[in-house]
Motif scaffolding. Structure first.
Motif, mmCIF file in Angstrom:
data_model
loop_
_atom_site.group_PDB
_atom_site.id
_atom_site.type_symbol
_atom_site.label_atom_id
_atom_site.label_comp_id
_atom_site.label_asym_id
_atom_site.label_seq_id
_atom_site.Cartn_x
_atom_site.Cartn_y
_atom_site.Cartn_z
ATOM 1 N N PHE A 187 -3.378 4.773 -2.670
ATOM 2 C CA PHE A 187 -4.554 5.364 -2.033
ATOM 3 C C PHE A 187 -4.297 6.860 -1.910
ATOM 4 O O PHE A 187 -3.216 7.285 -1.498
ATOM 5 N N SER A 212 0.844 -1.203 0.000
ATOM 6 C CA SER A 212 0.000 0.000 0.000
ATOM 7 C C SER A 212 0.875 1.247 0.000
ATOM 8 O O SER A 212 1.932 1.283 0.636
ATOM 9 N N SER A 269 -14.995 6.042 3.143
ATOM 10 C CA SER A 269 -13.575 6.345 3.303
ATOM 11 C C SER A 269 -12.814 5.257 4.051
ATOM 12 O O SER A 269 -11.624 5.046 3.805
ATOM 13 N N TYR A 294 -12.929 2.211 3.656
ATOM 14 C CA TYR A 294 -12.503 1.154 2.748
ATOM 15 C C TYR A 294 -10.990 1.205 2.531
ATOM 16 O O TYR A 294 -10.322 0.179 2.452
ATOM 17 N N ASP A 295 -10.461 2.435 2.422
ATOM 18 C CA ASP A 295 -9.026 2.579 2.161
ATOM 19 C C ASP A 295 -8.200 1.995 3.302
ATOM 20 O O ASP A 295 -7.212 1.282 3.070
ATOM 21 N N TYR A 335 -18.981 3.594 -1.980
ATOM 22 C CA TYR A 335 -17.675 3.839 -1.370
ATOM 23 C C TYR A 335 -17.793 4.584 -0.043
ATOM 24 O O TYR A 335 -18.578 5.523 0.092
ATOM 25 N N HIS A 360 0.186 5.388 0.530
ATOM 26 C CA HIS A 360 -0.791 6.431 0.829
ATOM 27 C C HIS A 360 -0.198 7.800 0.512
ATOM 28 O O HIS A 360 0.839 8.175 1.068
ATOM 29 N N ASP A 367 -6.401 11.071 -1.730
ATOM 30 C CA ASP A 367 -7.547 11.955 -1.911
ATOM 31 C C ASP A 367 -7.415 12.741 -3.210
ATOM 32 O O ASP A 367 -8.230 13.616 -3.500
ATOM 33 N N VAL A 378 -6.640 2.781 -6.190
ATOM 34 C CA VAL A 378 -7.938 2.592 -5.556
ATOM 35 C C VAL A 378 -8.738 3.888 -5.665
ATOM 36 O O VAL A 378 -8.310 4.938 -5.191
ATOM 37 N N GLU A 379 -9.893 3.806 -6.311
ATOM 38 C CA GLU A 379 -10.728 4.994 -6.500
ATOM 39 C C GLU A 379 -12.186 4.684 -6.173
ATOM 40 O O GLU A 379 -12.610 3.527 -6.193
ATOM 41 N N GLU A 380 -12.919 5.709 -5.868
ATOM 42 C CA GLU A 380 -14.300 5.559 -5.422
ATOM 43 C C GLU A 380 -15.155 4.825 -6.443
ATOM 44 O O GLU A 380 -16.053 4.058 -6.080
ATOM 45 N N SER A 414 -3.250 6.350 7.523
ATOM 46 C CA SER A 414 -2.435 5.253 6.995
ATOM 47 C C SER A 414 -1.573 4.626 8.082
ATOM 48 O O SER A 414 -1.148 3.474 7.960
#
Length: 294
Positions: free
Chosen positions: A207, A164, A236, A238-239, A234, A166, A209, A226-228, A257
């Protein structure tokens, strides 16, 4: 009884909850004051027990918090009284984290009795002894509530090369004097290079914003962004859930994160975090000792 004042977003709420549970671990009765979210409805919302159904704590105590807060304001305006108050730890009825204390372990908090705690408590040193219990409390609402979320989570869990990453922009660009020029492109390039030398064929899962910006700056054809739009409904959190499913984690200077990495239960995980966390605070204990700081 002790009262922990909750404020901030999900990551901060998790730190405050973990601190509250550490008080209980030390045989103290503790409750939560959630009045911040009524006072500042446009700031953040309390979502801890919506995301984690196993959360258990007594709520309320806003009247008690305000009474202690009023007394605290009278003392902190008088420098002599304030010095005496801070030295007399046993009789401290209000502990407000100072800038020097944020992100630093304060063992003296457990010497108090019937204290109101207003702060963030951002270090696992407060709660590492109850990690197993917190992992149960911080079980996500329902990882399979949505087919696409369940499928991606399972994919990440079944392999050992997903990492991952972030990248937080948004409000961090707005408050650049506090958070800016820390997680720059050089940081992510160095972190991904470090991982690439130690993980076979890593696949970076991004991940952010501002995922469109990230697509133009990081990753390759193997990367996952990873996008909405990938999900029917979706949310938040989820991330954070998906971050915790990855084998390794590259985090931003973000409590969100931080928790995604902390909830990753793989024993061989590599977690990379920035050396500096904030521009105006030291935050010496923010990261566990076994995380790599770049």
């Amino acid at each position: 009884m002790d009262i922990v004042r909750f404020k901030g977003g999900l990551g901060n709420q998790m730190f405050q909850y973990a601190f509250l549970k550490s008080l209980e671990y030390h045989k103290r009765k503790a409750g939560a004051s959630l009045g911040f979210y009524e006072e500042y409805p446009d700031s953040r919302r309390f979502e801890l027990d919506r995301v984690f159904p196993n959360i258990r704590m007594d709520k309320g105590f806003d009247t008690e918090f305000l009474a202690s807060y009023d007394k605290w304001n009278l003392i902190k305006s008088d420098s002599k009284k304030l010095e005496r108050f801070k030295k007399d730890v046993k009789n401290r009825y209000f502990w407000s984290e100072t800038e020097d204390e944020v992100g630093r372990y304060q063992a003296e908090v457990y010497l108090t009795e019937n204290c109101v705690f207003a702060g963030y408590w951002q270090t696992e040193k407060y709660f590492i002894e109850i990690r197993k219990d917190l992992l149960e409390d911080f079980r996500f609402l329902n990882g399979d509530r949505e087919q696409s979320l369940s499928a991606l989570g399972q994919q990440l869990l079944e392999h050992d090369n997903y990492v991952s990453v972030h990248v937080r922009r948004g409000d961090y660009l707005q408050f650049s004097e506090v958070y800016g020029n820390i997680c720059k492109e050089q940081y992510y390039e160095a972190a991904m290079a470090y991982i690439s030398q130690r993980v076979q064929s890593p696949v970076f899962v991004f991940f952010s914003d501002d995922i469109e910006w990230v697509k133009g700056h990081y990753g390759d054809k193997k990367s996952i962004y990873v996008e909405e739009s990938m999900f029917e409904d979706y949310q938040s959190w989820y991330d954070m859930y998906l971050m915790s499913c990855c084998s390794h984690n590259i985090i931003a200077n973000s409590t969100f994160s931080w928790w995604g990495a902390w909830l990753n239960q793989r024993e061989e995980k590599l977690v990379i975090a920035p050396k500096k966390w904030m521009n105006n605070r030291n935050m010496a204990d923010i990261c566990p000792k076994n995380w790599i700081r770049l």
